[in-house]
Scaffold this motif. Sequence first.
Motif, PDB file in Angstrom:
ATOM      1  N   ILE A  12       0.850  -1.195   0.000  1.00 55.41           N
ATOM      2  CA  ILE A  12       0.000   0.000   0.000  1.00 55.41           C
ATOM      3  C   ILE A  12       0.880   1.237   0.000  1.00 55.41           C
ATOM      4  N   THR A  13       0.500   2.231  -0.770  1.00 52.64           N
ATOM      5  CA  THR A  13       1.187   3.513  -0.763  1.00 52.64           C
ATOM      6  C   THR A  13       0.158   4.625  -0.883  1.00 52.64           C
ATOM      7  N   GLY A  14       0.554   5.829  -0.542  1.00 50.25           N
ATOM      8  CA  GLY A  14      -0.356   6.959  -0.640  1.00 50.25           C
ATOM      9  C   GLY A  14       0.411   8.261  -0.674  1.00 50.25           C
ATOM     10  N   TYR A  15      -0.310   9.352  -0.890  1.00 48.73           N
ATOM     11  CA  TYR A  15       0.308  10.672  -0.891  1.00 48.73           C
ATOM     12  C   TYR A  15      -0.681  11.687  -0.328  1.00 48.73           C
ATOM     13  N   ASP A  16      -0.148  12.743   0.270  1.00 43.77           N
ATOM     14  CA  ASP A  16      -0.954  13.829   0.839  1.00 43.77           C
ATOM     15  C   ASP A  16      -0.123  15.097   0.653  1.00 43.77           C
ATOM     16  N   GLN A  17      -0.520  15.940  -0.290  1.00 47.11           N
ATOM     17  CA  GLN A  17       0.274  17.109  -0.656  1.00 47.11           C
ATOM     18  C   GLN A  17      -0.566  18.367  -0.583  1.00 47.11           C
ATOM     19  N   TYR A  18       0.056  19.455  -0.152  1.00 41.84           N
ATOM     20  CA  TYR A  18      -0.628  20.735  -0.012  1.00 41.84           C
ATOM     21  C   TYR A  18       0.074  21.793  -0.853  1.00 41.84           C
ATOM     22  N   GLY A  19      -0.729  22.696  -1.406  1.00 47.29           N
ATOM     23  CA  GLY A  19      -0.195  23.819  -2.160  1.00 47.29           C
ATOM     24  C   GLY A  19      -0.793  25.106  -1.646  1.00 47.29           C
ATOM     25  N   TYR A  20      -0.108  26.200  -1.929  1.00 42.00           N
ATOM     26  CA  TYR A  20      -0.620  27.509  -1.513  1.00 42.00           C
ATOM     27  C   TYR A  20      -0.193  28.536  -2.553  1.00 42.00           C
ATOM     28  N   ASP A  21      -1.142  29.308  -3.039  1.00 46.48           N
ATOM     29  CA  ASP A  21      -0.861  30.389  -3.972  1.00 46.48           C
ATOM     30  C   ASP A  21      -0.105  29.884  -5.210  1.00 46.48           C
ATOM     31  N   GLY A  22      -0.498  28.717  -5.684  1.00 51.28           N
ATOM     32  CA  GLY A  22       0.092  28.168  -6.901  1.00 51.28           C
ATOM     33  C   GLY A  22       1.427  27.480  -6.721  1.00 51.28           C
ATOM     34  N   ARG A  23       1.884  27.331  -5.471  1.00 54.05           N
ATOM     35  CA  ARG A  23       3.185  26.692  -5.229  1.00 54.05           C
ATOM     36  C   ARG A  23       3.045  25.558  -4.231  1.00 54.05           C
ATOM     37  N   GLU A  24       4.037  24.637  -4.240  1.00 52.95           N
ATOM     38  CA  GLU A  24       4.040  23.544  -3.264  1.00 52.95           C
ATOM     39  C   GLU A  24       4.206  24.120  -1.868  1.00 52.95           C
ATOM     40  N   PHE A  25       3.479  23.552  -0.911  1.00 51.96           N
ATOM     41  CA  PHE A  25       3.460  24.068   0.463  1.00 51.96           C
ATOM     42  C   PHE A  25       4.126  23.071   1.411  1.00 51.96           C
ATOM     43  N   MET A  26       3.584  21.836   1.434  1.00 52.94           N
ATOM     44  CA  MET A  26       4.188  20.763   2.219  1.00 52.94           C
ATOM     45  C   MET A  26       3.575  19.435   1.782  1.00 52.94           C
ATOM     46  N   ALA A  27       4.248  18.342   2.157  1.00 48.62           N
ATOM     47  CA  ALA A  27       3.777  17.016   1.743  1.00 48.62           C
ATOM     48  C   ALA A  27       4.074  16.015   2.838  1.00 48.62           C
ATOM     49  N   LEU A  28       3.228  15.004   2.938  1.00 48.35           N
ATOM     50  CA  LEU A  28       3.408  13.942   3.918  1.00 48.35           C
ATOM     51  C   LEU A  28       4.390  12.904   3.384  1.00 48.35           C
ATOM     52  N   ASP A  29       5.430  12.629   4.168  1.00 50.66           N
ATOM     53  CA  ASP A  29       6.355  11.540   3.872  1.00 50.66           C
ATOM     54  C   ASP A  29       5.755  10.305   4.537  1.00 50.66           C
ATOM     55  N   THR A  30       5.080   9.468   3.753  1.00 47.33           N
ATOM     56  CA  THR A  30       4.332   8.338   4.333  1.00 47.33           C
ATOM     57  C   THR A  30       5.250   7.256   4.885  1.00 47.33           C
ATOM     58  N   GLN A  31       6.471   7.146   4.377  1.00 48.16           N
ATOM     59  CA  GLN A  31       7.390   6.125   4.894  1.00 48.16           C
ATOM     60  C   GLN A  31       7.866   6.475   6.303  1.00 48.16           C
ATOM     61  N   ASN A  32       8.197   7.759   6.518  1.00 47.53           N
ATOM     62  CA  ASN A  32       8.700   8.175   7.828  1.00 47.53           C
ATOM     63  C   ASN A  32       7.622   8.774   8.723  1.00 47.53           C
ATOM     64  N   GLY A  33       6.432   8.993   8.168  1.00 53.39           N
ATOM     65  CA  GLY A  33       5.314   9.489   8.967  1.00 53.39           C
ATOM     66  C   GLY A  33       5.485  10.907   9.472  1.00 53.39           C
ATOM     67  N   ILE A  34       6.050  11.788   8.639  1.00 55.09           N
ATOM     68  CA  ILE A  34       6.158  13.210   9.014  1.00 55.09           C
ATOM     69  C   ILE A  34       5.851  14.075   7.796  1.00 55.09           C
ATOM     70  N   TYR A  35       5.405  15.301   8.055  1.00 52.88           N
ATOM     71  CA  TYR A  35       5.204  16.270   6.981  1.00 52.88           C
ATOM     72  C   TYR A  35       6.533  16.938   6.671  1.00 52.88           C
ATOM     73  N   ILE A  36       6.828  17.099   5.390  1.00 50.60           N
ATOM     74  CA  ILE A  36       8.057  17.752   4.920  1.00 50.60           C
ATOM     75  C   ILE A  36       7.672  19.125   4.370  1.00 50.60           C
ATOM     76  N   PRO A  37       8.313  20.196   4.870  1.00 50.50           N
ATOM     77  CA  PRO A  37       7.964  21.526   4.371  1.00 50.50           C
ATOM     78  C   PRO A  37       8.623  21.836   3.033  1.00 50.50           C
ATOM     79  N   THR A  38       7.894  22.542   2.186  1.00 52.24           N
ATOM     80  CA  THR A  38       8.480  23.108   0.983  1.00 52.24           C
ATOM     81  C   THR A  38       8.665  24.604   1.235  1.00 52.24           C
ATOM     82  N   MET A  39       7.589  25.228   1.769  1.00 53.04           N
ATOM     83  CA  MET A  39       7.676  26.625   2.148  1.00 53.04           C
ATOM     84  C   MET A  39       6.924  26.888   3.460  1.00 53.04           C
ATOM     85  N   ALA A  40       6.466  25.828   4.128  1.00 50.65           N
ATOM     86  CA  ALA A  40       5.607  25.986   5.302  1.00 50.65           C
ATOM     87  C   ALA A  40       6.293  25.468   6.562  1.00 50.65           C
ATOM     88  N   GLN A  41       7.394  26.085   6.950  1.00 52.28           N
ATOM     89  CA  GLN A  41       8.158  25.617   8.116  1.00 52.28           C
ATOM     90  C   GLN A  41       7.318  25.593   9.397  1.00 52.28           C
TER      91      GLN A  41
END
Length: 199
Positions: A12-41
Amino acid sequence: MYGCERREDGSITGYDQYGYDGREFMALDTQNGIYIPTMAQITTQRWNSPEVQAEERDKNYLENECIEYLQKHVENGREDLERRVRPRVKVSGQQKGDSMKLHCQVYGFHPRAVDVKWMNGKDEVASYETTNVLPNPDGTYQIRVSAEVTPKEGDNYICNVDHKSLEEPLNIVWEKKDGYKTTGTSDTSSDSSNAHAKA
């Protein structure tokens, strides 16, 4: 956007990604179980915190509830998902100065995935033009693949079609006769999945 997938091996695999104002915001790293920031520290730190534990909740959703919904949708749509309709194939050629424009029209097939290419013997011919796979009103699909060639003595142009409904690929041969336009079609009523078509 989010989604889940059950692979053929049962993993099983999955993804959970967020964007804001047309850009990547943050995404869930499902293997390690944490959210990774792109611009949302700050948001990422809060969502990963022991108080909020958003990453655990969302990972659990993707691996359990989402998969349950997916299985229900697969069951409900099984008849359409497992439907197999053999493609029909028509080849034609148009003289264009010293060269020839070959067309391979593949139509009436289901499911959507198909591999169509022109071959000269065992060598693949570069496609000149390929349409998108388009839907038909009856739920089947169609595609056209064209190639521009300069036929020489001994050339053997074949439209090769590979599809899930076929035990082995269809090979429809185009042959030039006296410089005129020629066509060939597959015989889908035949048990043979290889057809040799002459004009």
